[in-house]
Scaffold this motif. Structure first.
Motif, PDB file in Angstrom:
ATOM      1  N   VAL A   1       1.037  -1.154   0.109  1.00  0.00           N
ATOM      2  CA  VAL A   1      -0.088   0.242  -0.028  1.00  0.00           C
ATOM      3  C   VAL A   1       1.232   1.002  -0.169  1.00  0.00           C
ATOM      4  N   ASN A   2       1.953   1.118  -0.529  1.00  0.00           N
ATOM      5  CA  ASN A   2       2.788   2.679  -0.930  1.00  0.00           C
ATOM      6  C   ASN A   2       2.661   3.528  -1.316  1.00  0.00           C
ATOM      7  N   THR A   3       2.379   4.577  -1.484  1.00  0.00           N
ATOM      8  CA  THR A   3       1.700   5.648  -2.313  1.00  0.00           C
ATOM      9  C   THR A   3       2.660   5.479  -3.245  1.00  0.00           C
ATOM     10  N   GLN A   4       1.630   5.920  -4.994  1.00  0.00           N
ATOM     11  CA  GLN A   4       2.651   6.078  -5.614  1.00  0.00           C
ATOM     12  C   GLN A   4       3.539   8.023  -5.903  1.00  0.00           C
TER      13      GLN A   4
ATOM     14  N   ALA B   1       9.795  -1.352   5.672  1.00  0.00           N
ATOM     15  CA  ALA B   1      10.123  -0.663   4.441  1.00  0.00           C
ATOM     16  C   ALA B   1      12.017  -0.981   4.626  1.00  0.00           C
ATOM     17  N   TYR B   2      12.639  -0.905   3.537  1.00  0.00           N
ATOM     18  CA  TYR B   2      14.228  -1.348   3.422  1.00  0.00           C
ATOM     19  C   TYR B   2      14.588   0.360   3.931  1.00  0.00           C
ATOM     20  N   ASN B   3      13.887   1.013   3.181  1.00  0.00           N
ATOM     21  CA  ASN B   3      14.584   3.148   3.595  1.00  0.00           C
ATOM     22  C   ASN B   3      14.310   3.350   4.808  1.00  0.00           C
ATOM     23  N   ARG B   4      15.561   4.294   4.918  1.00  0.00           N
ATOM     24  CA  ARG B   4      14.358   5.297   5.741  1.00  0.00           C
ATOM     25  C   ARG B   4      14.479   6.217   5.684  1.00  0.00           C
ATOM     26  N   LEU B   5      13.053   6.878   6.949  1.00  0.00           N
ATOM     27  CA  LEU B   5      12.240   8.181   7.171  1.00  0.00           C
ATOM     28  C   LEU B   5      13.004   9.013   8.057  1.00  0.00           C
ATOM     29  N   ASN B   6      12.745   9.999   7.284  1.00  0.00           N
ATOM     30  CA  ASN B   6      13.630  11.183   8.023  1.00  0.00           C
ATOM     31  C   ASN B   6      14.898  10.756   9.250  1.00  0.00           C
ATOM     32  N   GLY B   7      15.288  10.159   8.336  1.00  0.00           N
ATOM     33  CA  GLY B   7      17.265   9.662   8.750  1.00  0.00           C
ATOM     34  C   GLY B   7      16.908   8.619   9.405  1.00  0.00           C
ATOM     35  N   VAL B   8      16.345   7.485   9.777  1.00  0.00           N
ATOM     36  CA  VAL B   8      16.375   6.017  10.422  1.00  0.00           C
ATOM     37  C   VAL B   8      15.874   4.915  10.092  1.00  0.00           C
ATOM     38  N   HIS B   9      16.135   3.947   9.423  1.00  0.00           N
ATOM     39  CA  HIS B   9      15.779   3.089   8.870  1.00  0.00           C
ATOM     40  C   HIS B   9      14.684   2.868   9.774  1.00  0.00           C
ATOM     41  N   ALA B  10      13.478   2.684   8.357  1.00  0.00           N
ATOM     42  CA  ALA B  10      12.292   2.120   9.073  1.00  0.00           C
ATOM     43  C   ALA B  10      11.747   0.899   9.735  1.00  0.00           C
TER      44      ALA B  10
ATOM     45  N   ASN C   1       8.333   3.294   1.697  1.00  0.00           N
ATOM     46  CA  ASN C   1       9.503   2.922   0.299  1.00  0.00           C
ATOM     47  C   ASN C   1       8.490   2.739  -0.574  1.00  0.00           C
ATOM     48  N   ASP C   2       8.388   3.926  -1.442  1.00  0.00           N
ATOM     49  CA  ASP C   2       7.468   4.746  -2.739  1.00  0.00           C
ATOM     50  C   ASP C   2       8.896   4.699  -4.186  1.00  0.00           C
ATOM     51  N   GLN C   3      10.051   4.085  -3.840  1.00  0.00           N
ATOM     52  CA  GLN C   3      11.002   3.821  -4.721  1.00  0.00           C
ATOM     53  C   GLN C   3      12.104   3.399  -5.101  1.00  0.00           C
TER      54      GLN C   3
END
Length: 853
Positions: A104-107, A200-209, A152-154
Motif C-alpha cells: 500500500v505504498n503511495t505512488q 521498509a528497506y529505506n530510512r524515514l527522516n534519517g532512521v531506518h524503518a 517505500n515508494d521508489q
C-alpha cells in the motif's frame, strides 16, 4: 486462537537461546521450528497478485490476478474480497501460512518501479481496497502482510547493496506522513486487522524503518494498538538493539545477520532485557497459533488451484480492471459488422500478466490479448490477422511459447554434474555424444525458460557444478532470430549443435540472479514450424567468488525474437490496418520496464511505439488503442485516437478480460486509480524523486499534495484525471441529501443514480469532501467515499454513503493530533475527480481532536 495464558505457557518452556532463534527466519521462506514444544515453522510466500510458493522461478504454478493498480481501478470491494479469498485458497494449496502482501505504498511518481504493486495514489482508496483484500485472504486462515511500512515508494537506493552503503532517507513532514503515506496502513489496520506487517528497506527522516522507534513503537504499537507480527523486509535489518526495542519481531530471512549471537551478546551486556525479547517472541508465537488453528499443513506439499470457479474470478477481475478512456466514435463494443479485424502491437501476442520482482510468478495458464480477441471474433464471424508493428522489450522475450521437450512436455530438461561430464563440455564446438554420462541429478520438467536455480537437491548437487539445459525450439516466423543468454557463469547456447551465444562473465558483471548481463547472438534463416535442438551448457564456477543473497546454483534465461526492420514492421502494420474494418492496437510496458529494484527513467513508451500508434491511427481511424501498463505513460497521440483503453496487467485471463470488454460481453466500469500526467514535469514529485536533491536524501517537497490533490491545487489539467472512466451506457445523478454531523463526526450522504442509456451498466459514484474554512492549507477536495452500483436501462437507485470523522480531519502537526475543525464542509459527488455532478454542504458545530485509529 490461543489465549494469552497459552502463549505465556509456551514462553516459559522456551530457553533463552531458543527465544533468540525464533526472532530470525530459517532460510528464505520459513521461521524456526521447535517440534518438541509443538512450535512448527511458518511458511511465507510472495504476493501480492498471487501466491508464488517457495520457488522464485519454475515453481509450482499459481493463479495470477491483476496487478494492484488493476485491482484498484475496479473500485469494487466485493470483488477484491473475492480475490483475497481465491489467493487464500492458493496459499492453503501451497501450505503457506503468511502471504507477503498487500502493498500500500503511495505512488508519488509514475516512475516508481513497484508502482503497479499498490492500489492507488489516494490513501482512502488504497487503504479501503487493501482492507477488502486482507479480509478475504484472512477469512481462509492465511495471514496477510501489509507492506512496506513506510514511504517505500521508489527503488533508487531503497536498500544497502554492493554499489551503495547507504539506504535513501525520505524527508517527510509529519502532516504528509500521516495524511498520505501512513493513512492507507491506518485504514487497513482499522478495518481488517492484518496479522502481519513488513517494514521498509529505506530510512524515514534519517532512521531506518526497521528500527524507527517513532514509526513502530510510538505510532504502530502504542497509538494504533497494533497486535500483529512486525517483520523486516528481506535483509532489511541494520541493527540489533535498536530494531528489537523499536518493535521489530522477526528478522528475515535466515541465517541471522543482526540477531543470533549478536543478540545474545547484547543481552549479556544488559543493553536489552529478557522482557524485550519475550515481547517480540510473544507476537511470533501468536501468529504460529493462528496458523495452527487454520488447519494449513506445516512443511506440507505445494499444489495449484485451477478450477472453473477460480478461472471465472480471474476473468472477471481482468475485465473489471480495464478502463475505457475514449469511445468518441462509438466503435466499441465491437459487433458483427466488423468482418476484418487487425490485431497489432508488441503486447498483443504475449500475455503480460504482471510486473516484475516479488509480484512475478509462474501462471497456471495464460491467455494473451490475441488469443482472447480471436476467440471472441470467431463468435461474430470475424477474421483476425496479426502483425507485431514494433517490439517493446528491454530484454529479449522469453522463449517459453516456442519450446518443448523431446517427449512433448512443456519447457526443458535440466541436468547437473558435480564434475565436468566430458573434456570439451564447455567448448564452443563440442562433440555431442548420443548420451552424456549419468546425471548427478535431473529436473525433468522446467515450465519456464527463466530459471533461478533455487530448488536444487543439495544432497546430490554441489554448489559449483556443470549444467545442461536441453529442449526443442520451434519458431513461429521465418527469418533471422536474435537469441539471448543470461546466466551465472560460463555458458554457451547452441541451435542444432551450432554455437549462437557464448557468455564468459567476470566476477563483477553478469552475476546478479535478477538483473544479469544480457548477451546476444543471431541464428540465421530459421523456418517457422521447424523444430530445432536448443541446448545451453553452463559452468557456474564463478559462484565461488561471489556472495549471493540466498542459496542458489545460478540462473538460466533464454530469450529470442525474430529480427525485424523497424520501418518495415510499422509499414506492415499500416498495410494490415488499411485492409481491415477495425484495428486493435495493443501497446504498453511489461515486466522489463516495471519491476522491483529499478525505477523507470521516463514516462515514454518503449522504442518506436509512439510512431507505430501515430501511423496506424492515420491509416485507419477505426483503431482501438489499448495501453497496457501498471502506471501512467505519456500518450502524445491521444488527440488523434478516438478509442482508447487502459489495461493494467491483467493476470492469467488478461486476453479474455480484454476481449470481454472490446466485444461488449462486459460493460466497462473501471476508473483510474492514478492521475495520468501530460508530461513527467507536471508530476508533483518531479524535482524530488529518485536521486533527490542531495546524496542519500529525497525531500518530499510536495507535502500532502500528491496525485490529483496537486493538480487541482495548481489548477493544472492532467492528461487523464483520477477516478475517470467511461461506460457503454450513461448515468445521471440527482437528489443529493445529507444528515447532520454528529458530535463525534458521523454523517450520511445519499443521492440517486440513474442509468440513462440503453444497456445495463455499473457506475462508480465517488464522494469528495472539502474543508471550506480550514486554518491550514488543505486539498481542494479529497476522496472520502465511493460505491459501485449496477443499473439496468432506465433504472434508478438511491445510494447512501456513511462517513465519519476521518472525512473531516487533517493532522495537526503542532498538537500531534487529528483535528476536525468546526465550520462548513463541501460535499461533491461525481463520476470522477474532474466530473462532479452534485454539490452540497454540511456543517460541523464544534471542533474536536483525537489520536489513534
Amino acid at each position: 486462537m490461543a489465549s494469552h495464558s497459552d502463549i505465556e505457557t509456551l514462553l516459559s518452556k522456551l530457553s533463552t537461546p531458543q527465544k533468540v532463534q525464533l526472532l530470525t527466519g530459517v532460510g528464505w521462506w520459513h521461521t524456526q521450528a521447535f517440534p518438541e514444544l509443538d512450535i512448527p515453522a511458518l511458511r511465507f510466500s510472495d504476493g501480492p497478485n498471487g501466491a508464488r510458493g517457495t520457488r522464485f522461478f519454475n515453481g509450482v504454478p499459481s493463479s495470477c490476478f491483476p496487478s494492484s493498480t488493476g485491482m484498484g481501478s475496479s473500485f469494487d470491494v466485493d470483488l477484491i474480497h473475492t480475490i483475497g479469498q481465491a489467493i487464500g485458497e492458493e496459499c492453503r494449496a501451497k501450505s503457506t501460512h503468511v502471504l507477503l502482501g498487500p502493498t500500500v505504498n503511495t505512488q508519488r511518481s509514475p516512475l516508481g518501479g513497484r508502482g503497479f504493486e499498490s492500489f492507488s495514489e489516494d490513501p482512502h482508496l488504497n487503504g479501503t481496497i487493501a482492507a477488502a483484500y486482507i479480509n478475504g485472504l484472512q477469512s481462509k486462515g492465511v495471514s496477510a502482510t501489509i507492506k512496506h511500512f513506510a514511504t517505500n515508494d521508489q527503488e533508487f537506493e531503497r536498500r544497502v547493496h554492493a554499489k551503495s552503503c547507504l539506504t535513501l532517507t525520505g524527508e517527510v513532514s509529519e502532516r504528509a506522513l500521516r495524511e498520505i503515506y501512513l493513512k492507507p496502513f491506518q485504514i487497513a489496520i482499522k478495518n481488517s486487522n492484518p496479522w502481519a506487517l513488513m517494514t521498509a528497506y529505506n530510512r524515514l527522516n534519517g532512521v531506518h524503518a526497521s528500527e524507527n522507534n517513532k514509526l513502530l513503537q510510538d505510532i504502530l504499537l502504542k497509538e494504533w494498538g497494533y497486535q500483529g507480527l512486525v517483520m523486516s523486509d528481506w535483509t532489511g535489518v541494520y541493527s540489533t538493539v535498536e530494531s528489537l526495542k523499536a518493535g521489530l519481531d522477526l528478522e528475515m530471512p535466515g541465517p541471522s545477520v543482526m540477531r543470533g549471537a549478536a543478540l545474545e551478546r547484547v543481552l549479556i551486556g544488559q543493553k536489552i532485557s529478557l522482557g524485550d525479547i519475550d515481547r517480540r517472541v510473544e507476537r511470533i508465537l501468536r501468529l504460529v497459533q493462528r496458523a495452527k488453528a487454520s488447519g494449513i499443513l506445516f512443511d506440507g506439499p505445494e499444489g495449484s488451484v485451477d478450477t472453473p470457479e477460480v478461472r471465472k474470478v480471474l476473468r472477471t477481475a481482468a475485465a473489471d480492471s480495464i478502463v475505457l478512456l475514449k469511445n468518441d466514435k462509438k466503435i466499441l463494443p465491437l459487433t458483427a459488422g466488423y468482418k476484418k479485424i487487425a490485431v497489432i502491437g508488441p503486447n498483443a501476442k504475449v500475455a503480460v500478466t504482471s510486473g516484475g520482482g516479488s509480484a512475478s510468478l509462474l501462471s497456471t495458464y495464460t491467455v494473451s490479448p490475441l488469443e482472447g480477441i480471436r476467440a471472441a471474433a470467431q463468435k461474430i464471424g470475424a477474421d483476425v490477422k496479426y502483425t507485431l508493428g514494433t517490439p517493446s522489450n528491454r530484454y529479449l522475450p522469453l522463449l517459453d511459447p516456442f519450446i518443448h521437450q523431446a517427449n512433448g512436455q512443456l519447457g526443458a530438461y535440466l541436468e547437473f554434474w558435480n564434475e565436468t561430464p566430458t573434456a570439451d563440455f564447455m567448448s564452443t564446438s563440442p562433440v555431442f555424444p548420443e548420451k552424456l554420462p549419468e546425471s548427478a541429478w535431473g529436473t525433468p520438467t522446467l515450465r519456464s525458460n527463466c530459471v533461478l536455480l533455487d530448488g536444487v537437491d543439495e544432497t546430490k548437487v554441489n554448489t559449483i557444478c556443470w549444467m545442461r539445459y536441453s529442449t526443442k525450439f520451434t519458431p513461429d516466423e521465418d527469418g533471422d532470430w536474435e537469441l539471448g543468454l543470461n546466466i551465472i557463469g560460463h555458458g554457451n547456447l547452441f541451435i542444432d549443435h551450432k554455437l549462437v551465444v557464448e557468455f564468459i562473465p567476470t566476477v563483477e558483471g553478469g552475476l546478479d540472479p535478477f538483473n544479469g548481463k544480457d548477451i546476444r547472438g543471431i541464428a540465421k534463416g530459421l523456418k517457422a514450424g521447424q523444430e530445432y535442438d536448443l541446448e545451453i551448457r553452463v559452468s557456474n564456477a564463478v559462484l565461488a567468488a561471489v556472495a549471493l543473497p540466498f542459496r542458489c546454483w545460478g540462473v538460466i534465461r533464454a530469450g529470442g525474437i525474430r529480427i525485424v526492420d523497424a520501418d518495415e514492421a510499422i509499414q506492415e502494420a499500416v498495410v494490415l490496418a488499411k485492409e481491415s474494418d477495425v484495428a486493435i492496437l495493443v501497446i504498453g510496458l511489461n515486466n522489463d520496464w516495471e519491476t522491483e529494484g529499478k525505477d523507470r527513467e521516463d514516462m515514454e513508451l518503449p522504442g518506436y511505439t509512439n510512431k507505430l500508434v501515430s501511423e496506424v491511427l492515420l491509416a485507419n481511424p477505426n483503431t482501438v488503442v489499448v495501453n497496457q501498463s501498471g502506471t501512467p505513460v505519456r500518450m502524445p497521440w491521444i488527440n488523434e485516437a478516438n478509442t482508447l483503453l487502459q489495461a493494467f496487467y491483467g493476470g492469467n485471463e488478461s486476453g479474455n478480460g480484454l476481449a470481454d470488454v472490446l466485444f461488449g460481453t462486459v460493460n466497462p466500469a473501471a476508473k483510474l486509480p492514478l492521475t495520468f500526467p501530460i508530461r513527467l514535469e507536471d508530476n508533483p514529485s518531479f524535482l524530488s524523486f529518485g536521486e533527490g536533491q542531495e546524496p542519500g536524501k529525497v525531500h518530499y517537497n510536495e507535502g500532502i499534495f500528491v496525485g490529483y490533490r496537486s493538480y487541482e491545487a495548481r489548477k493544472l489539467a492532467p492528461l487523464l484525471p483520477f477516478g475517470y472512466g467511461l461506460s457503454y451506457t450513461s448515468f445521471e445523478y440527482a437528489d443529493l441529501k445529507s444528515t447532520e454531523i454528529s458530535a463525534d463526526g458521523n454523517f450520511e450522504v445519499s443521492f440517486n443514480v440513474k442509468n440513462t442509456g440503453e444497456v445495463e451498466g455499473r457506475e462508480v459514484a465517488q464522494l469528495y469532501v472539502s474543508d471550506r474554512q480550514a486554518s491550514v492549507p488543505r486539498a481542494v477536495k479529497e476522496l472520502k467515499g465511493f460505491t459501485k452500483v449496477n443499473l439496468k436501462p432506465g433504472e434508478t437507485k438511491q445510494v447512501t454513503i456513511a462517513l465519519d470523522r476521518e472525512a473531516l480531519s487533517f493532522y495537526n502537526d503542532r498538537e500531534m493530533r487529528w483535528t476536525a475543525e468546526s465550520g462548513k464542509f463541501g460535499i461533491a459527488v461525481g463520476a470522477s475527480s474532474a466530473d462532479i455532478r452534485l454539490e452540497g454542504e454540511v456543517e460541523l458545530a464544534k471542533t474536536f481532536t483525537w489520536t489513534g485509529l
